[in-house]
Design a protein around this motif. Structure first.
Motif, PDB file in Angstrom:
ATOM      1  N   ILE A 114      10.683  31.334  34.753  1.00 17.00           N
ATOM      2  CA  ILE A 114       9.419  30.595  34.709  1.00 17.00           C
ATOM      3  C   ILE A 114       8.613  30.858  35.972  1.00 17.00           C
ATOM      4  O   ILE A 114       7.421  31.146  35.908  1.00 17.00           O
ATOM      5  CB  ILE A 114       9.665  29.090  34.531  1.00 17.00           C
ATOM      6  N   ILE A 115       9.257  30.754  37.134  1.00 16.13           N
ATOM      7  CA  ILE A 115       8.642  31.164  38.393  1.00 16.13           C
ATOM      8  C   ILE A 115       9.683  31.915  39.210  1.00 16.13           C
ATOM      9  O   ILE A 115      10.884  31.702  39.044  1.00 16.13           O
ATOM     10  CB  ILE A 115       8.079  29.977  39.220  1.00 16.13           C
ATOM     11  N   ILE A 154      -3.787  27.400  41.432  1.00 17.66           N
ATOM     12  CA  ILE A 154      -4.499  27.651  40.189  1.00 17.66           C
ATOM     13  C   ILE A 154      -3.775  28.729  39.393  1.00 17.66           C
ATOM     14  O   ILE A 154      -2.933  29.449  39.916  1.00 17.66           O
ATOM     15  CB  ILE A 154      -5.967  28.077  40.445  1.00 17.66           C
ATOM     16  N   GLY A 155      -4.126  28.844  38.125  1.00 10.56           N
ATOM     17  CA  GLY A 155      -3.538  29.863  37.262  1.00 10.56           C
ATOM     18  C   GLY A 155      -3.776  29.495  35.815  1.00 10.56           C
ATOM     19  O   GLY A 155      -4.109  28.354  35.495  1.00 10.56           O
ATOM     20  N   LYS A 156      -3.624  30.455  34.945  1.00 12.72           N
ATOM     21  CA  LYS A 156      -3.779  30.206  33.518  1.00 12.72           C
ATOM     22  C   LYS A 156      -2.674  29.275  33.015  1.00 12.72           C
ATOM     23  O   LYS A 156      -1.639  29.095  33.678  1.00 12.72           O
ATOM     24  CB  LYS A 156      -3.705  31.538  32.753  1.00 12.72           C
ATOM     25  N   ASN A 157      -2.882  28.688  31.833  1.00  8.09           N
ATOM     26  CA  ASN A 157      -1.813  27.914  31.198  1.00  8.09           C
ATOM     27  C   ASN A 157      -0.582  28.792  31.021  1.00  8.09           C
ATOM     28  O   ASN A 157      -0.690  29.938  30.576  1.00  8.09           O
ATOM     29  CB  ASN A 157      -2.271  27.388  29.837  1.00  8.09           C
ATOM     30  N   GLY A 158       0.573  28.253  31.381  1.00  5.88           N
ATOM     31  CA  GLY A 158       1.810  29.013  31.282  1.00  5.88           C
ATOM     32  C   GLY A 158       2.134  29.826  32.517  1.00  5.88           C
ATOM     33  O   GLY A 158       3.144  30.541  32.546  1.00  5.88           O
ATOM     34  N   ALA A 159       1.305  29.697  33.563  1.00  2.78           N
ATOM     35  CA  ALA A 159       1.526  30.479  34.791  1.00  2.78           C
ATOM     36  C   ALA A 159       2.668  29.930  35.632  1.00  2.78           C
ATOM     37  O   ALA A 159       3.176  30.614  36.514  1.00  2.78           O
ATOM     38  CB  ALA A 159       0.253  30.533  35.629  1.00  2.78           C
ATOM     39  N   GLY A 160       3.065  28.657  35.372  1.00  3.05           N
ATOM     40  CA  GLY A 160       4.168  28.060  36.121  1.00  3.05           C
ATOM     41  C   GLY A 160       3.750  26.985  37.098  1.00  3.05           C
ATOM     42  O   GLY A 160       4.563  26.535  37.922  1.00  3.05           O
ATOM     43  N   LEU A 197      -1.397  31.681  40.940  1.00  2.00           N
ATOM     44  CA  LEU A 197      -0.016  31.802  40.479  1.00  2.00           C
ATOM     45  C   LEU A 197       0.037  32.428  39.091  1.00  2.00           C
ATOM     46  O   LEU A 197      -0.749  32.085  38.204  1.00  2.00           O
ATOM     47  CB  LEU A 197       0.639  30.416  40.442  1.00  2.00           C
ATOM     48  N   ASN A 198       0.956  33.352  38.907  1.00  2.00           N
ATOM     49  CA  ASN A 198       1.311  33.867  37.587  1.00  2.00           C
ATOM     50  C   ASN A 198       2.795  34.234  37.635  1.00  2.00           C
ATOM     51  O   ASN A 198       3.166  35.368  37.901  1.00  2.00           O
ATOM     52  CB  ASN A 198       0.463  35.073  37.201  1.00  2.00           C
TER      53      ASN A 198
END
Length: 262
Positions: free
Chosen positions: A37-38, A54-60, A228-229
């Motif tokens: 996941i991360i 910050i990051g897209k949904n699912g980025a962790g 974050l991704n």
């Protein structure tokens, strides 16, 4: 320093770290079964600064927050150093959730919520003047003392956030973690919230981590931004991150950031 000078520093992402404490997140990783996941998340978080993730949904983002709060099993550790004493210390963390699930018509007042937290036992059947004064004093730091007898379920989004900020900072944490705390809040409520965060940065020896998807406010109020991704793919000032190829690949072109920089 004038209020206008403070605003310019705040909006430029130039708030200077106080240097009293050093918080380092080292090699954080979370796996669920065979899924990563991360991984390899390393952060240096300064007191007196707002660091936004910050990051897209699912980025962790949520997973990282839960790992920082030690709510889920994870790899890595947090190193917290008292610079003045040159010693390693226990890190005190305050937390403001995105939502507080209290059913409508629940009679719990702000006093009840706060007093239960302070004493660790239910306090619905008694009221202490001494405890009440402590609570009012803490609430007053966020202009919320008039809410002490109001039912928590009847609070507006902005009122609830001021109460939760009062609660989260009661025991003078070193790190405050905020999980999308302005979700669903109107413009005035959001402005007041960020003014409160600015107050905390200036008046307390406190580092703040914000999980957010409101990119306009991230650009305006953050000192540091972490993109974050699964792992950190970019970090720096808002201008550095928002102008990076990694950001544009993730979110595309953001017009209001260009307007903010003018």
């Amino acid at each position: 320093m004038s209020i206008e000078q403070q605003k310019k520093i705040r909006h430029s992402g130039g708030t200077k770290a106080c240097g009293f404490h050093c918080i380092k997140v080292k090699n954080f990783g979370v796996k669920i079964g065979n899924d990563t996941i991360i991984r390899d998340v390393n952060l240096h978080i300064h007191c007196g600064q707002l660091t936004t993730i910050i990051g897209k949904n699912g980025a962790g983002k949520t997973t990282l927050m839960k790992a920082l709060l030690n709510e889920i099993k994870h790899e890595g550790y947090i190193e917290f150093k008292d610079i003045k004493k040159n010693t390693m210390s226990d890190l005190r963390i305050g937390y403001v959730p995105q939502h507080l699930n209290i059913p409508k018509n629940t009679p719990t007042s702000v006093y009840d919520l706060f007093a239960s937290y302070i004493s660790g036992i239910p306090v619905f059947l008694w009221k202490s003047k001494r405890v009440e004064e402590k609570i009012k004093q803490q609430l007053s730091r966020f202009k919320a003392e008039e809410l002490i007898d109001k039912a928590v379920c009847d609070l507006s989004g902005g009122e609830l956030q001021r109460v939760l900020l009062s609660l989260a900072t009661y025991q003078s944490p070193n790190l405050l973690i905020l999980d999308e705390p302005v979700s669903g809040m109107d413009h005035n409520g959001m402005e007041l919230f960020y003014d409160n965060i600015d107050f905390l940065k200036r008046e307390y020896d406190l580092a703040v981590i914000l999980i957010s998807h409101d990119l306009e406010y991230v650009a305006r109020y953050s000192d540091r931004v972490v993109l974050l991704n699964q792992t950190i793919i970019r970090e720096g000032t808002p201008k550095e991150v928002f102008n990076s190829p990694e950001f544009k690949e993730t979110f595309g072109k953001i017009q209001y950031l260009e307007e903010h920089e003018k």
